[in-house]
Design a protein around this motif. Structure first.
Motif, PDB file in Angstrom:
ATOM      1  N   ALA A 153       1.775   9.198  23.994  1.00  0.00           N
ATOM      2  CA  ALA A 153       2.296   9.238  22.625  1.00  0.00           C
ATOM      3  C   ALA A 153       3.784   9.586  22.636  1.00  0.00           C
ATOM      4  O   ALA A 153       4.568   9.088  21.824  1.00  0.00           O
ATOM      5  CB  ALA A 153       1.520  10.256  21.790  1.00  0.00           C
ATOM      6  N   TYR A 154       4.176  10.439  23.570  1.00  0.00           N
ATOM      7  CA  TYR A 154       5.592  10.799  23.728  1.00  0.00           C
ATOM      8  C   TYR A 154       6.393   9.599  24.254  1.00  0.00           C
ATOM      9  O   TYR A 154       7.494   9.306  23.760  1.00  0.00           O
ATOM     10  CB  TYR A 154       5.720  11.977  24.690  1.00  0.00           C
ATOM     11  CG  TYR A 154       7.142  12.286  25.109  1.00  0.00           C
ATOM     12  CD1 TYR A 154       8.034  12.910  24.240  1.00  0.00           C
ATOM     13  CD2 TYR A 154       7.593  11.937  26.386  1.00  0.00           C
ATOM     14  CE1 TYR A 154       9.337  13.178  24.625  1.00  0.00           C
ATOM     15  CE2 TYR A 154       8.893  12.208  26.785  1.00  0.00           C
ATOM     16  CZ  TYR A 154       9.763  12.828  25.906  1.00  0.00           C
ATOM     17  OH  TYR A 154      11.051  13.090  26.284  1.00  0.00           O
ATOM     18  N   GLU A 163       6.420  10.472  19.764  1.00  0.00           N
ATOM     19  CA  GLU A 163       5.903  11.723  19.217  1.00  0.00           C
ATOM     20  C   GLU A 163       6.437  12.889  20.045  1.00  0.00           C
ATOM     21  O   GLU A 163       6.644  12.772  21.255  1.00  0.00           O
ATOM     22  CB  GLU A 163       4.368  11.725  19.228  1.00  0.00           C
ATOM     23  CG  GLU A 163       3.765  10.719  18.276  1.00  0.00           C
ATOM     24  CD  GLU A 163       2.251  10.866  18.158  1.00  0.00           C
ATOM     25  OE1 GLU A 163       1.704  11.860  18.691  1.00  0.00           O
ATOM     26  OE2 GLU A 163       1.619   9.988  17.539  1.00  0.00           O
ATOM     27  N   LYS A 164       6.657  14.017  19.384  1.00  0.00           N
ATOM     28  CA  LYS A 164       7.205  15.180  20.071  1.00  0.00           C
ATOM     29  C   LYS A 164       6.161  15.833  20.978  1.00  0.00           C
ATOM     30  O   LYS A 164       4.972  15.834  20.666  1.00  0.00           O
ATOM     31  CB  LYS A 164       7.707  16.203  19.051  1.00  0.00           C
ATOM     32  CG  LYS A 164       8.930  15.743  18.263  1.00  0.00           C
ATOM     33  CD  LYS A 164       9.413  16.845  17.320  1.00  0.00           C
ATOM     34  CE  LYS A 164      10.666  16.390  16.566  1.00  0.00           C
ATOM     35  NZ  LYS A 164      11.149  17.447  15.630  1.00  0.00           N
ATOM     36  N   ARG A 210      -3.651   4.705  17.294  1.00  0.00           N
ATOM     37  CA  ARG A 210      -2.724   5.324  16.337  1.00  0.00           C
ATOM     38  C   ARG A 210      -1.854   4.276  15.658  1.00  0.00           C
ATOM     39  O   ARG A 210      -1.462   4.431  14.510  1.00  0.00           O
ATOM     40  CB  ARG A 210      -1.862   6.370  17.045  1.00  0.00           C
ATOM     41  CG  ARG A 210      -2.654   7.519  17.644  1.00  0.00           C
ATOM     42  CD  ARG A 210      -1.743   8.632  18.117  1.00  0.00           C
ATOM     43  NE  ARG A 210      -2.501   9.718  18.746  1.00  0.00           N
ATOM     44  CZ  ARG A 210      -1.990  10.877  19.097  1.00  0.00           C
ATOM     45  NH1 ARG A 210      -0.708  11.122  18.882  1.00  0.00           N
ATOM     46  NH2 ARG A 210      -2.730  11.801  19.667  1.00  0.00           N
ATOM     47  N   LYS A 244      -1.663  20.465  16.165  1.00  0.00           N
ATOM     48  CA  LYS A 244      -2.244  19.927  14.950  1.00  0.00           C
ATOM     49  C   LYS A 244      -3.012  21.012  14.210  1.00  0.00           C
ATOM     50  O   LYS A 244      -3.378  20.859  13.049  1.00  0.00           O
ATOM     51  CB  LYS A 244      -3.173  18.749  15.274  1.00  0.00           C
ATOM     52  CG  LYS A 244      -2.438  17.589  15.941  1.00  0.00           C
ATOM     53  CD  LYS A 244      -3.401  16.479  16.268  1.00  0.00           C
ATOM     54  CE  LYS A 244      -2.682  15.307  16.915  1.00  0.00           C
ATOM     55  NZ  LYS A 244      -2.054  15.622  18.171  1.00  0.00           N
TER      56      LYS A 244
END
Length: 297
Positions: free
Chosen positions: A110-111, A116-117, A166, A294
């Protein structure tokens, strides 16, 4: 006590148990049937059920990302095939633990691909998770064997599939995304089994190719059970995520490893040594840490 339990948590516990039972049946039948065939039977039930659901209620979606949809299905299929293959050679609890490393790789992918962080807790989780993988694998001479590599790949492949979701959920109905996985997981095994007699399969790729073996007697019961329990676990898990916060449900899903260890021992797996147990605990801890940004709220 069970009456007062949050329904989402209860359903996730049942989903984890069902998934572990599916793994148990897959482990048993993998002694007689090739993993590519077990993968076929695992998915065909889902294709039928999702197909009926789509027929009754047509898809509502934008579409436009067919290659990403195929990629999701292909990665999910390859990860599942590797997962079923290693079940026949290593303890069930260890196979499930490898598969449950996917959240670690999701954070990385995801990074890399979705910008995404990476929170501090996710970075810590990645380090802890890889230490856990090494403890579970216990590489001899500093190298991982074939089953460890395929186990790690099952987690990575699943992570690539989850990461693509996602992006896909912006364009496709959830049922279409699920069907991409189960559809590829049904068609690809058939193609691989059909071409097996015509290819020279090396040892490195024997997990992908095998001729079809007609199930005999009780083996039919095993493959049917694999499909049924896999479908039940998917349905229960989906409902659990609908009822309870994702962070909580995701945390409870790690009970799958505990169930798998117990079922594996019942099927004849050795009791895991202290280093394997520590590795499993670290993998679980890494998954929990990934969920922290999250929140469990």
């Amino acid at each position: 006590m069970i009456k007062n339990m949050d329904r989402g948590i209860l359903l996730m516990l049942l989903a984890s148990l069902s998934f572990a039972v599916m793994g148990g049946f897959a482990k048993v039948v993998s002694q007689a049937l090739p993993p590519v065939e077990v993968t076929f039977f695992r998915n065909i039930f889902g294709v039928i059920l999702v197909g009926i659901a789509i027929y009754k209620v047509p898809l509502k979606q934008i579409g436009g990302k067919p290659f990403l949809l195929i990629f999701r299905g292909s990665m999910g299929f390859a990860a599942l095939l590797a997962y079923f293959y290693i079940m026949a050679y290593i303890p069930l609890g260890e196979a499930v633990t490898y598969n449950k490393t996917s959240p670690i790789f999701v954070a990385i992918f995801a990074y890399l691909f979705l910008n995404e962080k990476l929170h501090k807790s996710a970075l810590l989780a990645i380090i802890i998770g890889f230490i856990g993988i090494v403890l579970v694998a216990q590489p001899q001479g500093g190298t991982f064997d074939k089953y460890d590599i395929l186990g790690i790949f099952s987690g990575m492949g699943a992570a690539l599939a989850y990461t693509s979701i996602r992006e896909l959920r912006k364009y496709y109905d959830t049922r279409a995304i699920v069907m991409s996985f189960m559809g590829v997981g049904t068609v690809a095994p058939l193609l691989l089994m059909l071409i097996t007699p015509y290819v020279n399969v090396s040892e490195e790729f024997d997990w992908m190719f095998a001729a079809f073996v007609m199930p005999q007697g009780i083996e039919w019961g095993y493959v049917i059970a694999v499909g049924i329990f896999a479908t039940i676990s998917q349905l229960l898990m989906t409902k659990a995520y609908e009822l309870t916060k994702a962070g909580i449900v995701g945390t409870i899903s790690y009970s799958n490893i505990v169930f798998a260890v117990v079922i594996g021992i019942m099927l004849g797996d050795p009791i895991p040594d202290i280093w394997t147990v520590l590795g499993i605990i670290l993998v679980i801890l890494s998954g929990l840490l990934v969920a922290l940004p999250k929140g469990l709220k």
